[in-house]
Scaffold this motif. Structure first.
Motif, mmCIF file in Angstrom:
data_model
loop_
_atom_site.group_PDB
_atom_site.id
_atom_site.type_symbol
_atom_site.label_atom_id
_atom_site.label_comp_id
_atom_site.label_asym_id
_atom_site.label_seq_id
_atom_site.Cartn_x
_atom_site.Cartn_y
_atom_site.Cartn_z
ATOM 1 N N GLY A 132 0.810 -1.208 0.000
ATOM 2 C CA GLY A 132 0.000 0.000 0.000
ATOM 3 C C GLY A 132 0.845 1.260 0.000
ATOM 4 N N GLY A 133 1.911 1.268 0.800
ATOM 5 C CA GLY A 133 2.783 2.430 0.826
ATOM 6 C C GLY A 133 3.457 2.681 -0.506
ATOM 7 N N GLU A 134 3.863 1.608 -1.172
ATOM 8 C CA GLU A 134 4.494 1.758 -2.483
ATOM 9 C C GLU A 134 3.486 2.251 -3.521
ATOM 10 N N GLN A 135 2.257 1.768 -3.445
ATOM 11 C CA GLN A 135 1.239 2.232 -4.390
ATOM 12 C C GLN A 135 0.963 3.725 -4.221
ATOM 13 N N GLN A 136 0.915 4.195 -2.984
ATOM 14 C CA GLN A 136 0.694 5.629 -2.797
ATOM 15 C C GLN A 136 1.890 6.433 -3.280
ATOM 16 N N ARG A 137 3.086 5.863 -3.196
ATOM 17 C CA ARG A 137 4.255 6.563 -3.731
ATOM 18 C C ARG A 137 4.205 6.630 -5.261
ATOM 19 N N VAL A 138 3.635 5.611 -5.894
ATOM 20 C CA VAL A 138 3.416 5.691 -7.346
ATOM 21 C C VAL A 138 2.457 6.840 -7.658
ATOM 22 N N ALA A 139 1.415 6.976 -6.841
ATOM 23 C CA ALA A 139 0.469 8.073 -7.045
ATOM 24 C C ALA A 139 1.154 9.428 -6.893
ATOM 25 N N VAL A 140 2.088 9.535 -5.953
ATOM 26 C CA VAL A 140 2.857 10.776 -5.811
ATOM 27 C C VAL A 140 3.744 10.993 -7.031
ATOM 28 N N ALA A 141 4.325 9.932 -7.568
ATOM 29 C CA ALA A 141 5.154 10.048 -8.773
ATOM 30 C C ALA A 141 4.340 10.596 -9.939
ATOM 31 N N ARG A 142 3.067 10.232 -10.013
ATOM 32 C CA ARG A 142 2.213 10.781 -11.076
ATOM 33 C C ARG A 142 2.081 12.297 -10.945
ATOM 34 N N LEU A 143 1.998 12.781 -9.721
ATOM 35 C CA LEU A 143 1.957 14.232 -9.530
ATOM 36 C C LEU A 143 3.256 14.884 -9.975
ATOM 37 N N LEU A 144 4.377 14.191 -9.762
ATOM 38 C CA LEU A 144 5.670 14.744 -10.152
ATOM 39 C C LEU A 144 5.805 14.887 -11.662
ATOM 40 N N VAL A 145 5.173 13.995 -12.427
ATOM 41 C CA VAL A 145 5.256 14.132 -13.889
ATOM 42 C C VAL A 145 4.222 15.114 -14.424
ATOM 43 N N LYS A 146 3.121 15.295 -13.694
ATOM 44 C CA LYS A 146 2.091 16.234 -14.159
ATOM 45 C C LYS A 146 2.359 17.656 -13.704
ATOM 46 N N GLN A 147 2.900 17.818 -12.482
ATOM 47 C CA GLN A 147 3.145 19.134 -11.894
ATOM 48 C C GLN A 147 1.882 20.004 -11.905
ATOM 49 N N PRO A 148 0.811 19.548 -11.261
ATOM 50 C CA PRO A 148 -0.432 20.337 -11.252
ATOM 51 C C PRO A 148 -0.301 21.571 -10.377
ATOM 52 N N SER A 149 -1.116 22.579 -10.667
ATOM 53 C CA SER A 149 -1.112 23.790 -9.840
ATOM 54 C C SER A 149 -2.038 23.652 -8.642
ATOM 55 N N VAL A 150 -2.940 22.661 -8.670
ATOM 56 C CA VAL A 150 -3.832 22.374 -7.548
ATOM 57 C C VAL A 150 -3.765 20.882 -7.262
ATOM 58 N N ILE A 151 -3.569 20.509 -5.994
ATOM 59 C CA ILE A 151 -3.543 19.101 -5.593
ATOM 60 C C ILE A 151 -4.634 18.870 -4.553
ATOM 61 N N PHE A 176 5.397 20.334 -3.117
ATOM 62 C CA PHE A 176 4.565 20.873 -4.200
ATOM 63 C C PHE A 176 4.088 22.284 -3.846
ATOM 64 N N ALA A 177 3.657 22.464 -2.592
ATOM 65 C CA ALA A 177 3.216 23.791 -2.174
ATOM 66 C C ALA A 177 4.369 24.794 -2.225
ATOM 67 N N ALA A 178 5.550 24.367 -1.795
ATOM 68 C CA ALA A 178 6.711 25.253 -1.830
ATOM 69 C C ALA A 178 7.029 25.696 -3.251
ATOM 70 N N ALA A 179 6.661 24.854 -4.231
ATOM 71 C CA ALA A 179 6.883 25.190 -5.639
ATOM 72 C C ALA A 179 5.733 25.996 -6.225
ATOM 73 N N GLY A 180 4.706 26.281 -5.403
ATOM 74 C CA GLY A 180 3.631 27.157 -5.861
ATOM 75 C C GLY A 180 2.267 26.536 -6.020
ATOM 76 N N ALA A 181 2.110 25.245 -5.710
ATOM 77 C CA ALA A 181 0.806 24.599 -5.843
ATOM 78 C C ALA A 181 -0.078 24.926 -4.642
ATOM 79 N N ALA A 182 -1.383 24.887 -4.857
ATOM 80 C CA ALA A 182 -2.360 24.968 -3.778
ATOM 81 C C ALA A 182 -2.751 23.538 -3.419
ATOM 82 N N VAL A 183 -2.608 23.161 -2.142
ATOM 83 C CA VAL A 183 -2.829 21.782 -1.716
ATOM 84 C C VAL A 183 -3.944 21.737 -0.682
ATOM 85 N N LEU A 184 -4.970 20.922 -0.952
ATOM 86 C CA LEU A 184 -6.093 20.752 -0.030
ATOM 87 C C LEU A 184 -6.199 19.278 0.322
#
Length: 215
Positions: A137-156, A180-188
């Motif tokens: 489960g922990g590894e799967q959530q890290r894959v989900a975080v990796a997806r954010l790293l390739v997309k670089q969304p402005s809102v998470i 992500f927030a430090a790089a300028g994203a809004a995180v909720l």
């Protein structure tokens, strides 16, 4: 970056929230708390333009999709990233394929990390050919975080992202959300976890109208 004004939502004849106002600025991490059934996940879905509010407006980066399905789809594609409690992976697909699914396409799209670099950053270097269902489960959530790293969304938008994780993986996920927030994203983040609310800039509690600093 996120601005909700006067929003209301009913489900099953019950009002989840009414005339709600919420803002999350670029660079800010906000926790959304409240008792089970108060509508935290529904609020994330509405902000993420997966669901619609019954009244009021929600804008992302100054853009209000209104009732336009096309504008909502463009906002999801170009600006919004999700982190789900159940990880949201395609279980029979490889880790690399799951990460690549999040990559923006087309000219002018923001370019995030390569798949290999994203997996290295979350401690899964060399695991791109593994099937998602083979991971913990922990590894799967890290894959989900990796997806954010390739997309670089402005809102998470993160729905209970640490609830199924041990302390080490939970801390890794929170570290990444903060970066992500430090790089300028809004995180909720919708959460019940004190370990999460202790690390955010603000806590908004549904049901009593409270908006406060870190716990």
């Amino acid at each position: 970056m996120i601005e909700a004004r006067g929003i209301s939502k009913q489900r099953g004849g019950r009002t989840l929230w009414a005339d709600l106002a919420l803002t999350v600025a670029a660079g800010e991490v906000v926790a959304l708390t409240g008792p089970s059934g108060c509508g935290k996940s529904t609020l994330l879905d509405c902000i993420g333009h997966i669901d619609r509010v019954d009244s009021g407006t929600i804008s992302i980066g100054g853009v209000d999709a209104g009732r336009s399905a096309r504008r909502a789809r463009l906002l999801r594609r170009d600006h919004i990233g999700y982190l789900f409690q159940d990880f949201g992976l395609v279980h029979d697909a490889t880790v690399g394929t799951n990460v690549d699914l999040a990559r923006p396409t087309g000219l002018g799209r923001r370019r995030g990390l390569s798949t290999a670099a994203a997996l290295e950053q979350v401690g899964l270097g060399g695991r791109s050919t593994a099937r998602a269902h083979e991971l913990s489960g922990g590894e799967q959530q890290r894959v989900a975080v990796a997806r954010l790293l390739v997309k670089q969304p402005s809102v998470i938008l993160a729905d209970e992202p640490t609830s199924a994780l041990d302390a080490v993986n939970a801390a890794l996920v929170l570290d990444r959300l903060e970066s992500f927030a430090a790089a300028g994203a809004a995180v909720l983040i919708a959460t019940h976890a004190p370990s999460v609310t202790a690390r955010v800039h603000r806590v908004v509690t549904l049901g009593d109208g409270r908006d406060r600093g870190p716990a």
